[in-house]
Design a protein around this motif. Structure first.
Motif, PDB file in Angstrom:
ATOM      1  N   UNK A 121      40.613  46.927  41.626  1.00  0.00           N
ATOM      2  CA  UNK A 121      40.533  46.113  42.847  1.00  0.00           C
ATOM      3  C   UNK A 121      41.541  46.604  43.878  1.00  0.00           C
ATOM      4  N   UNK A 122      42.770  46.860  43.436  1.00  0.00           N
ATOM      5  CA  UNK A 122      43.805  47.347  44.353  1.00  0.00           C
ATOM      6  C   UNK A 122      43.415  48.698  44.944  1.00  0.00           C
ATOM      7  N   UNK A 123      42.879  49.555  44.091  1.00  0.00           N
ATOM      8  CA  UNK A 123      42.463  50.884  44.551  1.00  0.00           C
ATOM      9  C   UNK A 123      41.365  50.777  45.604  1.00  0.00           C
ATOM     10  N   UNK A 124      40.387  49.887  45.345  1.00  0.00           N
ATOM     11  CA  UNK A 124      39.291  49.708  46.297  1.00  0.00           C
ATOM     12  C   UNK A 124      39.792  49.123  47.619  1.00  0.00           C
ATOM     13  N   UNK A 125      40.730  48.188  47.545  1.00  0.00           N
ATOM     14  CA  UNK A 125      41.289  47.614  48.770  1.00  0.00           C
ATOM     15  C   UNK A 125      42.038  48.678  49.573  1.00  0.00           C
ATOM     16  N   UNK A 144      32.731  43.657  46.654  1.00  0.00           N
ATOM     17  CA  UNK A 144      31.801  42.522  46.738  1.00  0.00           C
ATOM     18  C   UNK A 144      30.883  42.512  45.521  1.00  0.00           C
ATOM     19  N   UNK A 145      30.342  43.669  45.158  1.00  0.00           N
ATOM     20  CA  UNK A 145      29.443  43.734  44.000  1.00  0.00           C
ATOM     21  C   UNK A 145      30.152  43.327  42.704  1.00  0.00           C
ATOM     22  N   UNK A 146      31.403  43.713  42.586  1.00  0.00           N
ATOM     23  CA  UNK A 146      32.169  43.385  41.371  1.00  0.00           C
ATOM     24  C   UNK A 146      32.412  41.882  41.221  1.00  0.00           C
ATOM     25  N   UNK A 147      32.631  41.217  42.346  1.00  0.00           N
ATOM     26  CA  UNK A 147      33.106  39.828  42.280  1.00  0.00           C
ATOM     27  C   UNK A 147      32.111  38.782  42.782  1.00  0.00           C
ATOM     28  N   UNK A 196      50.389  44.462  44.591  1.00  0.00           N
ATOM     29  CA  UNK A 196      51.548  43.917  43.887  1.00  0.00           C
ATOM     30  C   UNK A 196      52.005  42.559  44.374  1.00  0.00           C
ATOM     31  N   UNK A 197      51.648  42.187  45.608  1.00  0.00           N
ATOM     32  CA  UNK A 197      52.047  40.864  46.104  1.00  0.00           C
ATOM     33  C   UNK A 197      51.311  39.774  45.331  1.00  0.00           C
ATOM     34  N   UNK A 198      50.018  39.967  45.138  1.00  0.00           N
ATOM     35  CA  UNK A 198      49.202  39.057  44.324  1.00  0.00           C
ATOM     36  C   UNK A 198      47.988  39.846  43.861  1.00  0.00           C
ATOM     37  N   UNK A 199      47.432  39.474  42.727  1.00  0.00           N
ATOM     38  CA  UNK A 199      46.219  40.145  42.264  1.00  0.00           C
ATOM     39  C   UNK A 199      45.069  39.799  43.214  1.00  0.00           C
ATOM     40  N   UNK A 200      44.186  40.754  43.425  1.00  0.00           N
ATOM     41  CA  UNK A 200      43.036  40.534  44.301  1.00  0.00           C
ATOM     42  C   UNK A 200      42.254  39.298  43.853  1.00  0.00           C
TER      43      UNK A 200
END
Length: 202
Positions: free
Chosen positions: A5-9, A24-27, A66-70
């Motif tokens: 998720x972090x990598x995609x963001x 979007x597809x993942x979640x 790292x601030x918060x999980x996606x």
């Protein structure tokens, strides 16, 4: 996988719009399920899920790994949208009741909802009596969850349906882990009590 998720963001922040589509597809499906359980309305759940992703899209430049999980961030946004929807719905219902001329209208609307639930398609691979029992249990459980006070319903859905950890739920709801565990335990006890008469019939 939070790392993905972090990598995609991060890829999206650098201009890769396909990365956001993958997010979007993942979640999308689990998010719609969470919202549907929260507000009790599948059609509105899809709209609110879309609105959640729009908010994420708009806020993406401010996202920091790292601030918060996606996952936590996404459910926090969705949770706030759900609460707004329920508040607005309550206002609309009060306005509708105040302006209703015939009491039969409310009964007709309620009957329409019950009819849609009762006529939901069943899995043809099961025997009719098993299908009926499972459907009755699902309906009873759905109604019991929907009837829970919001403070119990929200953490229960996040834990038992969405599979979030207690720590993640605490971050989504901005409450202590002890409070999270206590509310989930209380919600389960309430459900057990409400479903006991129904379970005895099966």
């Amino acid at each position: 996988m939070p790392e993905l998720d972090d990598e995609l963001m991060e890829r999206f922040q650098k201009g890769d719009e396909g990365a956001f589509t993958l997010l979007v597809r993942r979640h999308e499906r689990p998010l719609i399920n969470f919202i549907a359980q929260f507000i009790g309305d599948r059609d509105s759940a899809e709209d609110l899920a879309q609105e959640t992703f729009i908010r994420i899209f708009q806020a993406a430049p401010r996202y920091k790994r790292g601030r918060a999980q996606f996952n936590t961030w996404m459910y926090h946004i969705a949770s706030n949208l759900c609460k707004n929807e329920l508040r607005n719905r309550s206002r609309r219902e009060r306005h509708w009741v105040d302006n209703t001329v015939k009491d039969d209208d409310a009964e007709d609307a309620s009957a329409g909802v019950e009819s849609r639930i009762a006529n939901a398609p069943a899995d043809a691979s099961y025997q009719p009596d098993v299908v009926l029992e499972r459907k009755e249990l699902r309906d009873a459980l759905r109604k019991a969850v929907a009837a829970l006070p919001e403070q119990y319903r929200e953490p229960l859905v996040l834990r038992d349906i969405q599979g979030l950890s207690y720590e993640e739920i605490s971050k989504v709801l901005d409450i202590r882990i002890g409070t999270t565990k206590s509310r989930i335990n209380r919600a389960r006890l309430i459900l057990k009590d409400k479903l006991k008469p129904f379970m005895e019939k099966l």
